[in-house]
Design an enzyme around this catalytic site. Structure first.
Site, mmCIF file in Angstrom:
data_model
loop_
_atom_site.group_PDB
_atom_site.id
_atom_site.type_symbol
_atom_site.label_atom_id
_atom_site.label_comp_id
_atom_site.label_asym_id
_atom_site.label_seq_id
_atom_site.Cartn_x
_atom_site.Cartn_y
_atom_site.Cartn_z
ATOM 1 N N GLU A 1 8.914 -6.399 -0.632
ATOM 2 C CA GLU A 1 9.875 -6.617 -1.720
ATOM 3 C C GLU A 1 9.523 -5.596 -2.785
ATOM 4 O O GLU A 1 8.483 -5.712 -3.424
ATOM 5 C CB GLU A 1 9.717 -8.031 -2.297
ATOM 6 C CG GLU A 1 9.925 -9.147 -1.295
ATOM 7 C CD GLU A 1 11.384 -9.359 -0.954
ATOM 8 O OE1 GLU A 1 12.244 -8.879 -1.705
ATOM 9 O OE2 GLU A 1 11.658 -9.975 0.077
ATOM 10 N N CYS B 1 12.353 -7.922 -11.125
ATOM 11 C CA CYS B 1 12.796 -7.047 -10.037
ATOM 12 C C CYS B 1 14.299 -7.153 -9.827
ATOM 13 O O CYS B 1 14.920 -6.249 -9.278
ATOM 14 C CB CYS B 1 12.067 -7.411 -8.761
ATOM 15 S SG CYS B 1 12.156 -9.163 -8.390
HETATM 16 P P1 NAP Z 1 2.109 -2.294 -7.633
HETATM 17 O O1 NAP Z 1 1.290 -1.411 -8.464
HETATM 18 O O2 NAP Z 1 2.695 -1.763 -6.400
HETATM 19 O O3 NAP Z 1 1.161 -3.547 -7.316
HETATM 20 C C1 NAP Z 1 1.624 -4.665 -6.606
HETATM 21 C C2 NAP Z 1 0.462 -5.342 -5.938
HETATM 22 O O4 NAP Z 1 -0.068 -4.475 -4.936
HETATM 23 C C3 NAP Z 1 -0.708 -5.665 -6.860
HETATM 24 O O5 NAP Z 1 -1.271 -6.892 -6.486
HETATM 25 C C4 NAP Z 1 -1.674 -4.517 -6.593
HETATM 26 O O6 NAP Z 1 -3.014 -4.833 -6.850
HETATM 27 C C5 NAP Z 1 -1.467 -4.341 -5.114
HETATM 28 N N1 NAP Z 1 -1.875 -3.044 -4.596
HETATM 29 C C6 NAP Z 1 -1.957 -1.856 -5.244
HETATM 30 N N2 NAP Z 1 -2.378 -0.885 -4.402
HETATM 31 C C7 NAP Z 1 -2.566 -1.471 -3.201
HETATM 32 C C8 NAP Z 1 -3.009 -1.005 -1.936
HETATM 33 N N3 NAP Z 1 -3.330 0.261 -1.729
HETATM 34 N N4 NAP Z 1 -3.111 -1.891 -0.930
HETATM 35 C C9 NAP Z 1 -2.789 -3.183 -1.107
HETATM 36 N N5 NAP Z 1 -2.363 -3.692 -2.288
HETATM 37 C C10 NAP Z 1 -2.237 -2.841 -3.319
HETATM 38 O O7 NAP Z 1 3.321 -2.923 -8.428
HETATM 39 P P2 NAP Z 1 3.300 -3.573 -9.869
HETATM 40 O O8 NAP Z 1 3.209 -2.481 -10.838
HETATM 41 O O9 NAP Z 1 2.330 -4.691 -9.931
HETATM 42 O O10 NAP Z 1 4.734 -4.240 -9.892
HETATM 43 C C11 NAP Z 1 5.865 -3.605 -10.412
HETATM 44 C C12 NAP Z 1 6.820 -3.273 -9.329
HETATM 45 O O11 NAP Z 1 7.032 -4.398 -8.485
HETATM 46 C C13 NAP Z 1 8.186 -2.908 -9.848
HETATM 47 O O12 NAP Z 1 8.544 -1.694 -9.295
HETATM 48 C C14 NAP Z 1 9.102 -4.020 -9.354
HETATM 49 O O13 NAP Z 1 10.393 -3.595 -9.016
HETATM 50 C C15 NAP Z 1 8.410 -4.521 -8.172
HETATM 51 N N6 NAP Z 1 8.734 -5.924 -7.976
HETATM 52 C C16 NAP Z 1 9.534 -6.263 -6.933
HETATM 53 C C17 NAP Z 1 9.843 -7.586 -6.723
HETATM 54 C C18 NAP Z 1 10.699 -8.002 -5.571
HETATM 55 O O14 NAP Z 1 10.740 -9.192 -5.281
HETATM 56 N N7 NAP Z 1 11.372 -7.096 -4.892
HETATM 57 C C19 NAP Z 1 9.342 -8.568 -7.562
HETATM 58 C C20 NAP Z 1 8.540 -8.184 -8.609
HETATM 59 C C21 NAP Z 1 8.227 -6.855 -8.810
HETATM 60 P P3 NAP Z 1 -3.695 -4.516 -8.277
HETATM 61 O O15 NAP Z 1 -3.053 -5.398 -9.250
HETATM 62 O O16 NAP Z 1 -5.103 -4.844 -8.081
HETATM 63 O O17 NAP Z 1 -3.453 -3.049 -8.524
#
Ligand code: NAP
Length: 512
Positions: A257, A296
């Site tokens: 997602e 999102c």
């Molecule tokens: P993110 O940086 O991609 O992080 C999301 C999650 O992934 C966090 O728990 C992060 O851990 C983890 N993560 C980071 N690098 C990883 C890796 N190499 N391997 C495994 N896990 C890893 O995203 P964000 O900044 O938290 O969230 C914002 C984005 O999420 C926005 O772009 C938004 O559109 C999207 N979003 C989508 C939805 C949906 O349902 N489609 C819902 C909410 C948000 P850490 O926190 O430890 O870095």
């Protein structure tokens, strides 16, 4: 100082190391540290598979549902405490916090009800038994959904610590698969407290749900063949997860997602001041201000006929001006800060790029508190339709939206929206059935959900930004290609569908 612990192998465990700073986004002050060094993730995942999987598979759907009902009640009973924590940890206003926390309790309650209706079964059949040949009615085949024997690794984004935890866990637990959840570390206090409350209430069968507070580290290196991954976050991280060597090597199912530049499309029949117009205004303002635009599903692009641009800017500006920005603990404020300094930097960079390419028609970037991670709501007009590449490609994950003028032609609207590459949700506002019949079927293949607003339902919608457990959440292409929720549809990720062929009588005996 908060020091959230991980819940692994039935124990609350503190990792080692320097600690990751946890910061109050309203003030910028450090409020705690998460220690994630030296934790036995490998052992914990094995523990989940062995103990949690066995415990859940022994439970009927009704019993798993009862567990989810208990989880829902616990969240509801701790609502005020969780809302206070969401304010400190994520900069949520009370209303923002309710959206997350009540959404979590409601989703769990919905899946609890589904469990109750499925009753005393432990697995589900998919369709009826079918004879394999015309000559024998005994030799049949039937499809079954059986829980995978691994753990469900849930990786969540920072913006919905309660709902993100609950919506993923509800499907996995009801399906009979143990959960290993990793919230975004910088906004992990609410998720950690919820798991603590469930544990205190003796509502976590051994290994059925484990919590890891920390950075991803080598988490995915420990995946085994029967595991499954459900990820929510940026498209970039989604690609890293999807292409992880263990995922590719073992063929592990991954649900992503990700980003989505959701659009609202106004039809050429919409008159300024009409009920349908105000429905669109309400949805856009809610999405720009709620959770400071960090949803999102929030509307980022407003595709509107040229003659509606001025009335839209005027009315949106009027409503946005009423949404005071500031300390989320103070009830007068409707817009709080962004969750982290990194988000603030990223959103400000996005706004700078938008301002260089397009016209800012409402909002003053300096009209917000200096302390903390605030960003003032801002509205742009982006001309160029399908060629306004920045608006279609960059999700500015804050209180920001862009109006894209178009001719009113349905196909042009579809073409503009499709430039986003696939989204979670699109809202359409029109009372013209002919125009809608051209536009909506063209928009549907690009989205997981389409919301059609019109005058007779103008006061009845919850808005496109609200994800309901009975309808699917996810979207094609840039949105990650995933699908969650949607009632029983959400459980399929955690099941293997297996066709069992053999003697009808014997099959009935072992599978009932
Ligand atoms: P993110 O940086 O991609 O992080 C999301 C999650 O992934 C966090 O728990 C992060 O851990 C983890 N993560 C980071 N690098 C990883 C890796 N190499 N391997 C495994 N896990 C890893 O995203 P964000 O900044 O938290 O969230 C914002 C984005 O999420 C926005 O772009 C938004 O559109 C999207 N979003 C989508 C939805 C949906 O349902 N489609 C819902 C909410 C948000 P850490 O926190 O430890 O870095």
């Amino acid at each position: 100082m908060y020091t959230p612990k991980s819940f692994l192998k039935g124990q609350w465990t503190q990792g080692s190391g320097d600690g990751i700073d946890l910061v109050n986004p309203t003030t910028g002050e450090t409020i705690g540290h998460a220690f994630d060094g030296g934790l036995d993730l490998l052992g914990a995942m094995a523990w989940g598979r062995e103990h949690g999987g066995r415990a859940l598979r022994q439970m009927t759907f009704a019993e798993r549902g009862a567990l989810l009902k208990g989880w829902s009640r616990v969240i509801h009973n701790a609502r005020d405490e969780l809302l206070d924590l969401a304010c400190v940890d994520s900069g949520n206003t009370r209303s923002d916090g309710k959206f997350d926390v009540d959404g979590a309790a409601g989703t769990l309650s919905y899946y609890a009800y589904l469990g109750k209706t499925l009753g005393d079964e432990r697995i589900l059949a998919d369709g009826e038994a079918e004879p394999l040949t015309r000559s024998s009615a005994r030799m049949v085949g039937r499809h079954w959904y059986v829980p995978r024997r691994g753990v469900a690794v849930h990786i969540n984004a920072f913006n919905f610590p309660a709902w993100g935890l609950a919506e993923k866990a509800a499907s996995a637990i009801l399906a009979g698969v143990p959960v290993f959840v990793k919230p975004a570390v910088e906004a992990s206090l609410v998720a950690a407290r919820i798991v603590e409350l469930w544990h205190e209430a003796d509502l976590i069968p051994d290994g059925a749900l484990q919590l890891y507070i920390g950075e991803p580290r080598d988490l995915l290196d420990h995946l085994q063949a029967q595991d499954v991954v459900a990820f929510t976050g940026s498209g970039e991280t989604g690609r890293v997860v999807r292409t992880h060597p263990r995922v590719l090597e073992l063929g592990i199912p991954v649900n992503v997602e990700a980003d989505s530049v959701n659009a609202a499309v106004l039809g050429p029949d919409v008159q300024a001041g009409s009920d349908t117009f105000f429905m669109a205004i309400g949805d856009i303002v809610r999405d720009m201000t709620q959770k400071a635009g960090q949803k999102c599903t929030a509307i980022r692009r407003i595709v509107a006929p040229e003659d509606l641009v001025e009335p839209l800017v005027e009315m949106l500006g009027e409503r946005l001006a009423d949404a005071a920005i500031g300390d989320p603990a103070d009830k007068v404020h409707r817009v709080g800060p962004l969750a982290t300094a990194a988000q603030q930097r990223d959103i400000n960079a996005g706004i700078t790029a938008l301002a260089a390419a397009h016209e800012r028609v409402w909002g003053d970037p300096d009209a917000c508190p200096n302390a903390g991670f605030f960003v003032a709501p801002q509205l742009f007009v982006a001309r160029g339709g399908v060629d306004a590449a920045l608006v279609h490609e960059r999700e500015v994950f804050g209180p920001v939206a862009s109006i894209l003028p178009y001719s009113g032609d349905a196909q042009e609207a579809v073409d503009i929206v499709a430039k986003g590459g696939g989204g979670l949700v699109c809202s359409v506002y029109s009372d013209d059935r002919g125009w809608s019949a051209d536009a909506i079927p063209g928009l549907m293949p690009w989205h997981g959900r389409v919301v059609w607003g019109s005058k007779k339902v103008a006061n009845q919608g919850v808005g496109p930004g609200t994800v309901l457990p009975s309808f699917v959440h996810g979207g094609p292409g840039a949105a990650g290609g995933g699908e969650e929720l949607g009632g029983l549809r959400g459980l399929r990720l955690y099941w293997q569908r297996t066709a069992l062929q053999g003697d009808r009588g014997l099959i009935d005996k072992i599978m009932s």
